[in-house]
Design a protein around this motif. Structure first.
Motif, mmCIF file in Angstrom:
data_model
loop_
_atom_site.group_PDB
_atom_site.id
_atom_site.type_symbol
_atom_site.label_atom_id
_atom_site.label_comp_id
_atom_site.label_asym_id
_atom_site.label_seq_id
_atom_site.Cartn_x
_atom_site.Cartn_y
_atom_site.Cartn_z
ATOM 1 N N GLN A 29 0.839 -1.212 0.000
ATOM 2 C CA GLN A 29 0.000 0.000 0.000
ATOM 3 C C GLN A 29 0.872 1.260 0.000
ATOM 4 O O GLN A 29 0.583 2.222 -0.711
ATOM 5 N N SER A 30 1.963 1.236 0.774
ATOM 6 C CA SER A 30 2.788 2.457 0.829
ATOM 7 C C SER A 30 3.494 2.691 -0.509
ATOM 8 O O SER A 30 3.701 3.835 -0.917
ATOM 9 N N GLU A 31 3.822 1.604 -1.207
ATOM 10 C CA GLU A 31 4.444 1.787 -2.523
ATOM 11 C C GLU A 31 3.434 2.361 -3.531
ATOM 12 O O GLU A 31 3.751 3.275 -4.298
ATOM 13 N N TYR A 32 2.198 1.831 -3.495
ATOM 14 C CA TYR A 32 1.166 2.418 -4.384
ATOM 15 C C TYR A 32 0.920 3.875 -4.016
ATOM 16 O O TYR A 32 0.755 4.731 -4.885
ATOM 17 N N ALA A 33 0.882 4.160 -2.703
ATOM 18 C CA ALA A 33 0.615 5.545 -2.268
ATOM 19 C C ALA A 33 1.702 6.476 -2.803
ATOM 20 O O ALA A 33 1.411 7.555 -3.334
ATOM 21 N N ALA A 34 2.954 6.059 -2.687
ATOM 22 C CA ALA A 34 4.061 6.916 -3.131
ATOM 23 C C ALA A 34 4.027 7.082 -4.651
ATOM 24 O O ALA A 34 4.214 8.184 -5.177
ATOM 25 N N PHE A 35 3.769 5.969 -5.348
ATOM 26 C CA PHE A 35 3.767 6.011 -6.813
ATOM 27 C C PHE A 35 2.643 6.925 -7.321
ATOM 28 O O PHE A 35 2.864 7.826 -8.152
ATOM 29 N N ILE A 36 1.436 6.731 -6.788
ATOM 30 C CA ILE A 36 0.275 7.497 -7.287
ATOM 31 C C ILE A 36 0.389 8.969 -6.887
ATOM 32 O O ILE A 36 0.117 9.861 -7.692
ATOM 33 N N SER A 37 0.879 9.239 -5.663
ATOM 34 C CA SER A 37 0.993 10.667 -5.329
ATOM 35 C C SER A 37 2.127 11.306 -6.127
ATOM 36 O O SER A 37 2.035 12.474 -6.512
ATOM 37 N N GLY A 38 3.153 10.520 -6.436
ATOM 38 C CA GLY A 38 4.228 11.037 -7.295
ATOM 39 C C GLY A 38 3.706 11.392 -8.674
ATOM 40 O O GLY A 38 4.153 12.357 -9.309
ATOM 41 N N TYR A 39 2.738 10.638 -9.141
ATOM 42 C CA TYR A 39 2.120 10.925 -10.449
ATOM 43 C C TYR A 39 1.207 12.161 -10.360
ATOM 44 O O TYR A 39 1.270 13.074 -11.192
ATOM 45 N N LEU A 40 0.382 12.194 -9.309
ATOM 46 C CA LEU A 40 -0.576 13.307 -9.185
ATOM 47 C C LEU A 40 0.161 14.642 -8.971
ATOM 48 O O LEU A 40 -0.286 15.679 -9.468
ATOM 49 N N VAL A 48 6.812 10.904 -10.746
ATOM 50 C CA VAL A 48 6.355 9.836 -11.650
ATOM 51 C C VAL A 48 5.773 10.456 -12.913
ATOM 52 O O VAL A 48 4.850 11.276 -12.849
ATOM 53 N N GLN A 49 6.337 10.027 -14.048
ATOM 54 C CA GLN A 49 5.839 10.556 -15.329
ATOM 55 C C GLN A 49 4.577 9.805 -15.756
ATOM 56 O O GLN A 49 4.351 8.667 -15.331
ATOM 57 N N GLU A 50 3.829 10.427 -16.684
ATOM 58 C CA GLU A 50 2.587 9.791 -17.159
ATOM 59 C C GLU A 50 2.874 8.416 -17.776
ATOM 60 O O GLU A 50 2.147 7.454 -17.562
ATOM 61 N N GLY A 51 3.972 8.343 -18.536
ATOM 62 C CA GLY A 51 4.337 7.064 -19.160
ATOM 63 C C GLY A 51 4.606 6.000 -18.116
ATOM 64 O O GLY A 51 4.283 4.815 -18.314
ATOM 65 N N ALA A 101 -9.026 8.631 -16.256
ATOM 66 C CA ALA A 101 -8.803 9.323 -17.543
ATOM 67 C C ALA A 101 -7.614 8.696 -18.270
ATOM 68 O O ALA A 101 -7.638 8.509 -19.491
ATOM 69 N N LEU A 102 -6.575 8.335 -17.518
ATOM 70 C CA LEU A 102 -5.392 7.712 -18.128
ATOM 71 C C LEU A 102 -5.713 6.277 -18.581
ATOM 72 O O LEU A 102 -5.320 5.845 -19.674
ATOM 73 N N ARG A 103 -6.467 5.547 -17.741
ATOM 74 C CA ARG A 103 -6.831 4.166 -18.109
ATOM 75 C C ARG A 103 -7.669 4.158 -19.385
ATOM 76 O O ARG A 103 -7.521 3.272 -20.234
ATOM 77 N N ASP A 104 -8.537 5.152 -19.484
ATOM 78 C CA ASP A 104 -9.448 5.230 -20.626
ATOM 79 C C ASP A 104 -8.691 5.313 -21.956
ATOM 80 O O ASP A 104 -9.145 4.800 -22.972
ATOM 81 N N VAL A 105 -7.516 5.969 -21.946
ATOM 82 C CA VAL A 105 -6.779 6.151 -23.210
ATOM 83 C C VAL A 105 -5.560 5.235 -23.320
ATOM 84 O O VAL A 105 -4.757 5.370 -24.234
ATOM 85 N N THR A 106 -5.417 4.290 -22.379
ATOM 86 C CA THR A 106 -4.249 3.394 -22.457
ATOM 87 C C THR A 106 -4.660 1.921 -22.430
ATOM 88 O O THR A 106 -3.827 1.046 -22.188
ATOM 89 N N GLY A 107 -5.940 1.664 -22.650
ATOM 90 C CA GLY A 107 -6.395 0.262 -22.697
ATOM 91 C C GLY A 107 -6.247 -0.443 -21.359
ATOM 92 O O GLY A 107 -6.048 -1.657 -21.305
ATOM 93 N N THR A 108 -6.350 0.304 -20.250
ATOM 94 C CA THR A 108 -6.158 -0.334 -18.946
ATOM 95 C C THR A 108 -7.404 -0.248 -18.055
ATOM 96 O O THR A 108 -7.300 -0.301 -16.837
ATOM 97 N N VAL A 109 -8.566 -0.120 -18.690
ATOM 98 C CA VAL A 109 -9.811 -0.151 -17.900
ATOM 99 C C VAL A 109 -10.121 -1.577 -17.433
ATOM 100 O O VAL A 109 -10.408 -1.803 -16.263
ATOM 101 N N PRO A 110 -10.045 -2.590 -18.302
ATOM 102 C CA PRO A 110 -10.562 -3.900 -17.883
ATOM 103 C C PRO A 110 -9.622 -4.699 -16.972
ATOM 104 O O PRO A 110 -8.947 -5.604 -17.398
#
Ligand code: URA
Length: 433
Positions: free
Chosen positions: A18-29, A34-37, A167-176
């Motif tokens: 969880q802490s790794e996801y938290a750091a990664f996602i807040s780094g993106y936001l 964390v870059q968009e790519g 929004a990112l999942r929608d344009v990168t085929g990562t919804v499902p």
């Protein structure tokens, strides 16, 4: 935190904490570490390798922590929220919310807009003249207290991380991905604050999950996340291989909601609404599902649920006369063309997704999230799978803005509604979790 190392671990089938996801996602936001790519790469690695249940719960917590939470503790309660994973001809929220409110529960439902072939509750509500869905939080809770139910737009401060990731999942085929969908849905439900949550996970070609088994897995994951967060959470898996209701289009679906609540509960649409409401009421009040069901049927048949819908519409600035004369009050399309049966027989198939796409083509839905929708257009089915029809009988009415729009849809719809020598109505509620 080293974003590349985390992406590589996920790519190779490992798990993140969880802490790794938290750091990664807040780094993106934050737009810094964390870059968009890199965010897209992590999502894609997860879609391909899969996420564990633990990771789904961790993602839910991370999304939930990104914004505000609604505090419904001040309401008299019990409070209920309802969510559908999206479908065609699915106005269940507008039946379930007033029905539960008529039974003394409080429903605060924050909804979204439609995209693609699926409709959105906000678009449906906005077909009612005057109806306001962008409400400040204090007005939302005020209406919930006064009327018992309110359906409004999700505020920007609630789960902002989901908004950005979706929004990112929608344009990168990562919804499902089960875990990404479950964490996205459940973070919003948990942030909305209700004590009881009921989920309608759709299965079929008009849904995210095409098979009942996949939909069940998603429903079980959502229920486990909700229960783990201390909420009463129940789910059904319901059929979305064929449209749930007969109206497909914003105003047409509101008309169907009103007409359904004005009559005794019968048919597929009413069955799903009653099942969801019975599960919610039994869970919220600690009574048997049978007792909840019987009570809700009487509040439906004596007109209390429709009266509550009317109060909600009035409180949100909408024209309350829609509950007496829906087809006069709602906007009507200038062109209405009938589709008739080419032969006598039984309706074998009305495919949800293709019919939803036709309604979208008429202007009822969006191709992109910035598109406007036309409240008046869509398709009004006059039949359903398993029904017997005579040659020449009206199968559907196409409501269009122009003759050309109608013409483009009528022939295709006539082909899509398959008439055979036999056919069964599709079962509606496939699993209860
Ligand atoms: N609906 C959501 O809210 N999130 C998803 O990821 C998919 C459907």
């Amino acid at each position: 935190m080293n974003p590349v190392a985390l992406i590589e671990r996920k790519r190779d089938g490992g798990e993140l904490s969880q802490s790794e996801y938290a750091a990664f996602i807040s780094g993106y936001l934050d737009g810094e570490q964390v870059q968009e790519g890199q965010m897209a790469a992590l999502l894609m690695a997860g879609v391909i390798q899969g996420f564990s249940v633990q990771e789904a719960k961790a993602l839910t917590e991370v999304l939930l922590d990104s914004g505000d939470r609604l505090d419904l503790a001040q309401l008299r309660g019990p409070t209920v929220d309802k969510h559908s994973t999206g479908g065609v001809g699915d106005g269940t929220t507008l039946v379930v919310a007033p029905l539960l409110a008529a039974a003394g529960l409080q429903v605060v439902k924050l909804s979204g807009r439609g995209l693609g072939h699926t409709g959105g509750t906000l678009d449906k509500l906005e077909s009612i003249p005057g109806m306001q869905v962008q409400l400040p939080l204090d007005r939302i809770t005020e209406i919930a207290e006064e009327v018992g139910c309110v359906v409004a737009a999700q505020t920007a401060d609630l789960v902002p991380a989901d908004k950005a990731l979706y929004a990112l999942r929608d344009v990168t085929g990562t919804v499902p991905s089960m875990a990404l969908i479950a964490s996205s849905v459940m973070s919003k439900k948990l942030a909305s604050g209700a004590g009881t949550i009921v989920l309608d996970v759709k299965a079929g070609d008009g849904a995210f999950m095409e098979t009942a088994a996949a939909a069940r897995e998603l429903a079980e994951l959502c229920v486990s996340i909700g229960a783990g967060a201390g909420r009463n959470t129940r789910a059904i898996v319901s059929d979305m291989s064929t449209p749930l209701g007969v109206g497909i289009g914003n105003g047409l679906e509101v008309a169907e909601v009103v007409e359904t609540l004005a009559a005794p509960p019968e048919g597929r649409f009413a069955e799903v609404c009653l099942k969801l409401a019975s599960l919610a009421a039994s869970q919220a009040e600690g009574i048997s599902e049978r007792e909840a069901h019987d009570r809700l049927v009487s509040l439906w048949t004596d007109g209390s649920a429709l009266e509550t819908l009317q109060l909600m519409i009035q409180a949100q600035g909408g024209d309350p006369a829609v509950c007496q004369r829906p087809r006069e009050v709602l906007p009507s399309a200038p062109v209405q063309v009938r589709v008739t049966a080419a032969r006598t027989g039984t309706i074998a198939r009305i495919p949800a997704r293709a019919v939803g796409l036709l309604s979208m083509q008429l202007g009822a839905g969006r191709v992109q999230s910035t598109d406007d929708v036309d409240p008046a257009v869509g398709i009004d089915l006059q039949t359903g799978e398993g029904a017997s029809v005579e040659q020449g009988q009206v199968l559907a009415v196409v409501h269009a803005r122009t003759d050309a729009d109608a013409e483009a849809v009528v022939a295709r719809l006539g082909d899509l509604i398959e008439i055979g020598d036999d056919g069964e109505p599709a079962p509606t509620v496939l699993h209860v979790i």
